[in-house]
Design an enzyme around this catalytic site. Structure first.
Site, PDB file in Angstrom:
ATOM      1  N   GLU A  96      -9.659   6.219   7.262  1.00  0.00           N
ATOM      2  CA  GLU A  96      -8.227   6.415   7.083  1.00  0.00           C
ATOM      3  C   GLU A  96      -7.827   7.651   6.266  1.00  0.00           C
ATOM      4  O   GLU A  96      -6.832   8.305   6.601  1.00  0.00           O
ATOM      5  CB  GLU A  96      -7.617   5.169   6.423  1.00  0.00           C
ATOM      6  CG  GLU A  96      -7.603   3.963   7.328  1.00  0.00           C
ATOM      7  CD  GLU A  96      -7.162   2.705   6.594  1.00  0.00           C
ATOM      8  OE1 GLU A  96      -6.210   2.062   7.056  1.00  0.00           O
ATOM      9  OE2 GLU A  96      -7.776   2.372   5.558  1.00  0.00           O
ATOM     10  N   ARG A 114       0.830  -1.209   0.000  1.00  0.00           N
ATOM     11  CA  ARG A 114       0.000   0.000   0.000  1.00  0.00           C
ATOM     12  C   ARG A 114       0.865   1.259   0.000  1.00  0.00           C
ATOM     13  O   ARG A 114       0.483   2.270  -0.580  1.00  0.00           O
ATOM     14  CB  ARG A 114      -0.975   0.000   1.183  1.00  0.00           C
ATOM     15  CG  ARG A 114      -1.991   1.133   1.124  1.00  0.00           C
ATOM     16  CD  ARG A 114      -3.039   1.020   2.196  1.00  0.00           C
ATOM     17  NE  ARG A 114      -4.152   0.166   1.828  1.00  0.00           N
ATOM     18  CZ  ARG A 114      -5.252   0.570   1.205  1.00  0.00           C
ATOM     19  NH1 ARG A 114      -5.374   1.832   0.830  1.00  0.00           N
ATOM     20  NH2 ARG A 114      -6.224  -0.271   0.942  1.00  0.00           N
TER      21      ARG A 114
END
Length: 788
Positions: free
Chosen positions: A725, A324
């Site tokens: 997030e 990620r």
């Protein structure tokens, strides 16, 4: 001053979506009646367990003497690896995460034994009295050494597009830089805690504070060598998680279950805060480098970025976390030629783990650093370089070959420039800095483009169980976990909207593995996306049954039938929802069902390093203004303006709360939260006295949050977007603003490197670097004049 604005309607009667309903546990939490695992009444004859952990970072166990521990009154037994009937490896994806060790020590604080006693105090005292003799080895603590020796927990992986090396070589300008990025302690208010109770059939009932009940179920079963159906895990609420209870809750639960298995009694384990700090994983520290080539305007032509995750002793989730980071090393900017490599470095520390953003922040900050560095190199405003390099039609392919299909950042920046008065404030700050010798101000606007979905494909699924009782009350269980973010409140709103009934008729209860099986963790900002859609599908299934029944029972057409404001309305009249449900029950219509949802369209071909790993992107902007004291290194955030894209908000107040909290947490990661290990591999910052999270005095004096008016182009639940997030990375604006203040020392011609967290010591080092640059520049000018 703090306020938020939203262009969303606040809703109307019978419309639950878009309304700011209070968090379902808010009142209980405020008055102290919200029950957490540690609040549960202890059963008669229940026991307490506590781990014996290593006091070295690397080496071997030579001998163990448990006699002093057994001498402590109340000690029942002490368990080791030989007492584990099943597996001792509880790696969540890859092997390597050890429950108890009996020979090799891989990190300071590694569990070796488990003491079981009649009280918490006795178990903890006895655990400290076990005498262990070690043969010590030199621990691997330096990430550069790990990179040099290719000491990996998992193999490297890279993204490639075009010829980055040649593009950089051919560019009119090229620069390079590096950045050490600190880790972060989760600092959840409720620590790691679990209760294990044996069941009469030889199974285990678990109550624990976990973001991933199904994983806990599976690992407990594997440790005890039992089938999964013998273990039930229940999780009502957590006092915070932030990723620290995605995998890190499992070891302690497995140990409690192991003790309960052998003693036949309920066993509770709760880590003291300092031991929680020492023996649980953190946000990964990173060491990253970049090279970038660009033209005279600042348009990026090629990048070569190396991402190095400081993983600790085992894989845990590091493979996906570094992936990620790779996926977000572009942030909101188009790289026509790119090589982005990710290394998973093995070191002798606790295994680092998931944390809000899951590697995204550590990749994204590199994009912001190189954009800032380009701006200072060209003597331009960083915002100009940001706008120039944004994704746009025709420049819309990411380094992993996913096409960006929404380009709202341009409009969002324009809105923020106007509402935040960017250019006038920038001019005023420059003027202030010229006349202020000690206090320097900085301003920065940074964007966020964050991909939403688990990067591991099979985790993108969810289930729900929906039951309507004969009085019309609705009970929902789903696979997500409530950790304070308001997931249960949003699920209730979704179900209320589906049936057009009031929220008071809906109860969303504890997550249980015997109600909803094979759940995914509540992580990756996907809690509402996945579980909300599963609950909506379940509600629609029952709704279809009710409509079909009502059509036959009242002899009316389906087409004109509607649920409106707690009533079923049809062409011959209306009936209340509760009356409809009771009538359906009397006519033997099923009033319970499961719902299921799997995110469509997502995949990633690892061999080709390309795919569509994200269902959609969430966007945001933060404009932060800071002050730094160049004599002390202290920094203060004086104002922050946030404009954030949440799609069509399900609950604006909850979304704003998530945005505010995420920003402050991100700001803490980059400014105050300084993880520190000593040269023996022991965590030195192991308590609130030595580890500083942001306090109320650290929050911006003026803090404005606006929800951007948009709809998600992807088919999500009521067109909403994830909000857990993405706002975390808005904290990068503070770090970038501090660099802007530092750049003022050199008249904005050079911004010194600033390794986060930007503690006073780090800022002072950067001030010195800026002052030395000034001296070197002055010396160069003098030399050039003398030659002339």
């Amino acid at each position: 001053m703090r306020h938020f604005k939203t262009d969303k309607p606040t809703g109307q009667k019978g419309n639950a979506i878009g309304q700011s309903f209070i968090h379902e546990s808010a009142i209980k939490q405020v008055i102290g009646k919200a029950v957490y695992v540690d609040d549960k009444a202890e059963e008669v004859n229940s026991l307490h367990a506590y781990p014996v952990v290593s006091t070295i970072a690397h080496g071997k166990i030579l001998s163990i003497d448990t006699a002093p521990a057994f001498a402590v009154q109340g000690v029942v037994d002490i368990f080791s690896t030989k007492d584990i009937p099943g597996t001792n490896d509880i790696g969540p994806v890859f092997s390597g995460d050890i429950l108890l060790t009996d020979e090799v020590i891989e990190y300071h604080g590694q569990p070796i034994l488990l003491v079981v006693a009649t009280s918490y105090k006795a178990a903890r005292i006895a655990a400290r009295k076990v005498v262990i003799e070690y043969q010590t080895s030199t621990p691997m603590l330096d990430i550069k050494q790990a990179i040099k020796e290719q000491h990996w927990v998992r193999p490297p992986h890279a993204l490639n597009r075009g010829d980055a090396k040649q593009a950089i070589e051919n560019a009119a300008h090229k620069i390079a830089g590096d950045l050490y990025i600190g880790g972060q302690e989760h600092f959840y208010l409720e620590g790691q805690v679990s209760i294990a109770t044996p069941t009469e059939e030889g199974g285990m009932f678990i109550q624990c504070s976990s973001q991933h009940p199904s994983e806990v179920q599976h690992l407990v079963a594997k440790v005890l060598k039992q089938p999964f159906n013998y273990v039930t895990v229940e999780m009502r609420r957590m006092g915070g998680g932030f990723g620290g209870k995605e995998t890190q809750a499992a070891p302690w639960t497995c140990l409690a279950a192991l003790a309960a298995f052998h003693t036949g009694k309920t066993v509770k384990i709760r880590l003291a805060r300092s031991d929680d700090f020492k023996s649980t994983g953190k946000r990964h520290p990173f060491y990253n480098t970049y090279q970038v080539g660009f033209d005279q305007q600042g348009l990026i032509e090629g990048v070569d970025i190396n991402i190095n995750g400081y993983c600790g002793y085992s894989p845990d989730l590091s493979d996906a976390i570094v992936d990620r980071a790779l996926f977000h090393a572009d942030n909101a900017y188009y790289y026509p030629n790119a090589h982005i490599n990710g290394n998973r470095c093995k070191t002798n520390t606790v295994s680092h783990t998931a944390f809000r953003g899951f590697g995204g922040p550590q990749g994204m900050i590199m994009a912001e650093q190189l954009v800032d560095d380009i701006a200072y190199y060209l003597k331009k405003d960083p915002l100009e370089i940001r706008k120039l390099n944004l994704y746009k039609p025709g420049r819309d392919l990411t380094p992993y070959k996913q096409k960006v299909d929404q380009f709202i950042l341009k409009d969002m920046i324009a809105q923020m420039e106007e509402e935040g008065d960017y250019w006038a404030r920038k001019k005023a700050i420059a003027a202030f800095n010229k006349t202020s010798p000690i206090i320097k101000k900085g301003l920065s606007l940074t964007p966020v483009k964050f991909g939403i979905s688990f990067t591991v494909q099979h985790l993108n699924q969810a289930g729900a169980l929906l039951v309507i009782y004969s009085d019309g009350s609705v009970h929902v269980n789903h696979g997500g976990t409530e950790m304070g973010q308001g997931l249960n409140t949003k699920i209730a709103q979704i179900v209320a909207q589906a049936f057009s009934i009031d929220m008071e008729h809906i109860l969303v209860n504890a997550t249980r593995t015997d109600k909803v099986p094979n759940t995914s963790p509540t992580a990756a900002s996907s809690g509402t996306d996945l579980n909300g859609m599963a609950a909506l599908n379940a509600a629609n299934t029952i709704k279809d049954r009710l409509f079909e029944f009502a059509s036959q029972h009242f002899d009316v057409s389906l087409e004109q039938m509607q649920l409106i404001d707690n009533q079923l309305v049809h062409e011959k009249g209306r009936i209340s929802f509760s009356e409809l449900i009771n009538l359906a029950y009397l006519n033997r219509i099923s009033l319970s069902t499961t719902g299921y949802y799997a995110t469509p369209e997502i995949y990633y071909d690892r061999e080709k390093a390309e795919g569509h790993p994200f269902f959609y992107y969430a966007y945001g902007l933060a404009l932060s203004e800071v002050e730094i004291d160049i004599l002390t290194g202290e920094n203060t955030v004086t104002r922050t303006d946030i404009l954030h894209d949440v799609g069509s908000s399900i609950n604006p107040a909850l979304d704003v709360g998530q945005i505010e909290g995420a920003f402050i947490q991100g700001m803490g990661w980059l400014t105050t939260e300084d993880l520190s290990w000593n040269d023996q591999g022991a965590l030195a910052s192991n308590a609130p006295a030595t580890y500083k999270i942001p306090a109320i005095g650290d929050t911006p004096a003026e803090f404005n949050v606006t929800l951007y008016n948009s709809q998600n182009p992807a088919t999500t639940v009521f067109k909403s977007k994830a909000v857990g997030e993405p706002p975390f990375m808005l904290g990068i604006s503070v770090w970038s603003a501090i660099r802007n203040a530092l750049a003022s020392i050199t008249d904005y011609q050079f911004a010194p490197s600033l390794n986060p967290p930007a503690t006073p010591e780090t800022v002072l080092n950067a001030v010195q670097a800026a002052q030395e640059w000034n001296k070197a520049a002055a010396q160069k000018t003098t030399t050039e004049k003398s030659h002339a």
